[in-house]
Write a protein that holds these residues in place. Structure first.
Motif, short mmCIF file in Angstrom:
data_model
loop_
_atom_site.label_atom_id
_atom_site.label_comp_id
_atom_site.label_asym_id
_atom_site.label_seq_id
_atom_site.Cartn_x
_atom_site.Cartn_y
_atom_site.Cartn_z
N VAL A 284 0.87 -1.18 0.00
CA VAL A 284 0.00 0.00 0.00
C VAL A 284 0.90 1.23 0.00
CG1 VAL A 284 -1.80 1.28 1.20
CG2 VAL A 284 -1.79 -1.23 1.28
N THR A 285 0.80 2.04 -1.02
CA THR A 285 1.67 3.21 -1.15
C THR A 285 1.15 4.37 -0.31
OG1 THR A 285 0.49 4.12 -3.05
CG2 THR A 285 2.22 2.50 -3.49
N ASP A 286 2.03 5.33 -0.05
CA ASP A 286 1.63 6.53 0.68
C ASP A 286 0.55 7.29 -0.08
OD1 ASP A 286 3.29 6.05 2.81
OD2 ASP A 286 4.92 7.32 2.08
N ALA A 287 0.65 7.29 -1.42
CA ALA A 287 -0.35 7.98 -2.23
C ALA A 287 -1.73 7.35 -2.06
CB ALA A 287 0.07 7.96 -3.69
N GLN A 288 -1.77 6.02 -2.01
CA GLN A 288 -3.04 5.32 -1.81
C GLN A 288 -3.61 5.59 -0.42
OE1 GLN A 288 -1.48 1.43 -2.69
NE2 GLN A 288 -2.41 1.37 -4.73
N LEU A 289 -2.73 5.61 0.58
CA LEU A 289 -3.17 5.92 1.94
C LEU A 289 -3.76 7.32 2.02
CD1 LEU A 289 -0.15 4.44 3.93
CD2 LEU A 289 -2.50 3.61 4.05
N ARG A 290 -3.04 8.30 1.43
CA ARG A 290 -3.50 9.69 1.48
C ARG A 290 -4.79 9.89 0.71
NH1 ARG A 290 -2.15 14.27 3.34
NH2 ARG A 290 -0.21 13.45 4.20
#
Length: 258
Positions: free
Chosen positions: A89-95
């Protein structure tokens, strides 16, 4: 080793319980207990089949069959998910998820960022520690690190959000009743009990019912995204299995004629 009706017990079932080095008397006791427990279950099962109604037996047989099927299929799907489902899970997906759903991430209690130390009651250099803890520049951090072995507790990572309840656990003089007084933004506190002196600096506070910072709920969001991804993967897998079975003529649905 034993028989109850048409059911037989073989040595292979007991062997895993007979470890190396066990005495002959202990082995005999283990075997005897195992046989008696096995026999008791077999006899009760036999009596149950005789005395329970046909309807009840049919219900139990269905439950057992369904449970067996669920065990096999769940294990198989878990194995396929582990092999094929993406666990990154990437930071972009989390944000992105956080921005879409942030109204659902309201805090259930106060959280804060702080640094603190616990020093013994007889600590001789308390004023210097207070000054360094308040300033907390690079030189101050180096100084505090150099004498950290003298502290009973410490937390210098003031970039991490923690719950007020966790802080109260770590600092006994803090309570639910007095937290409004001490757990405020930019507040410096000095508290004392019979165990030691607690020195702390509050960097930032988020109150109950406000939206949680992303860094605080990242683990929860990651778990939600992985669970959804896993569910989507299983649904896709089930659809593909059915489509393949239809294509290979392994699965047919018979429509009754009107």
């Amino acid at each position: 080793m034993a028989r109850v009706g048409q059911s037989y017990l073989y040595m292979e079932a007991v062997a895993p319980f007979l470890t190396k080095g066990i005495s002959s008397s202990d082995s005999a006791a283990i075997i005897t207990n195992y046989i008696n427990n096995w026999a008791s279950k077999q006899l009760l099962l036999s009596k149950a089949k005789i005395n329970l109604s046909e309807e009840k037996l049919a219900q139990f047989d269905t439950l057992v069959a369904n449970y067996r099927t669920d065990l096999y299929t769940r294990a198989y799907k878990e194995a396929l998910v582990q092999q094929g489902s993406d666990s990154i899970v990437t930071d972009a997906q989390l944000r992105s998820f956080y921005e879409r759903e942030k109204d659902n991430f309201k805090l259930k209690e106060r959280i804060l960022r702080l640094r603190f130390v616990e020093i013994p009651n007889q600590f001789l250099n308390k004023n210097e520690v207070v000054k360094r803890l308040k300033n907390f520049k690079n030189d101050d951090i180096k100084f505090l690190d150099s004498i950290s072995v003298q502290f009973r507790k410490l937390n210098f990572n003031d970039s991490i959000w923690v719950s007020a309840s966790r802080v109260i656990e770590e600092i006994p003089p803090l309570t639910i009743e007095n937290q409004d007084r001490y757990l405020k933004k930019s507040q410096f506190f000095e508290l004392k009990d019979s165990l030691g002196v607690y020195l702390g600096k509050i960097v930032e506070v988020k109150e109950e019912n406000t939206i949680a910072p992303l860094s605080f709920i990242k683990p929860s969001i990651r778990q939600v995204l992985l669970s959804r991804r896993k569910l989507d993967y299983v649904r896709k897998l089930e659809a593909e299995i059915i489509d393949e079975a239809i294509k290979e003529k392994e699965f047919e649905v018979y429509v009754p004629e009107e």
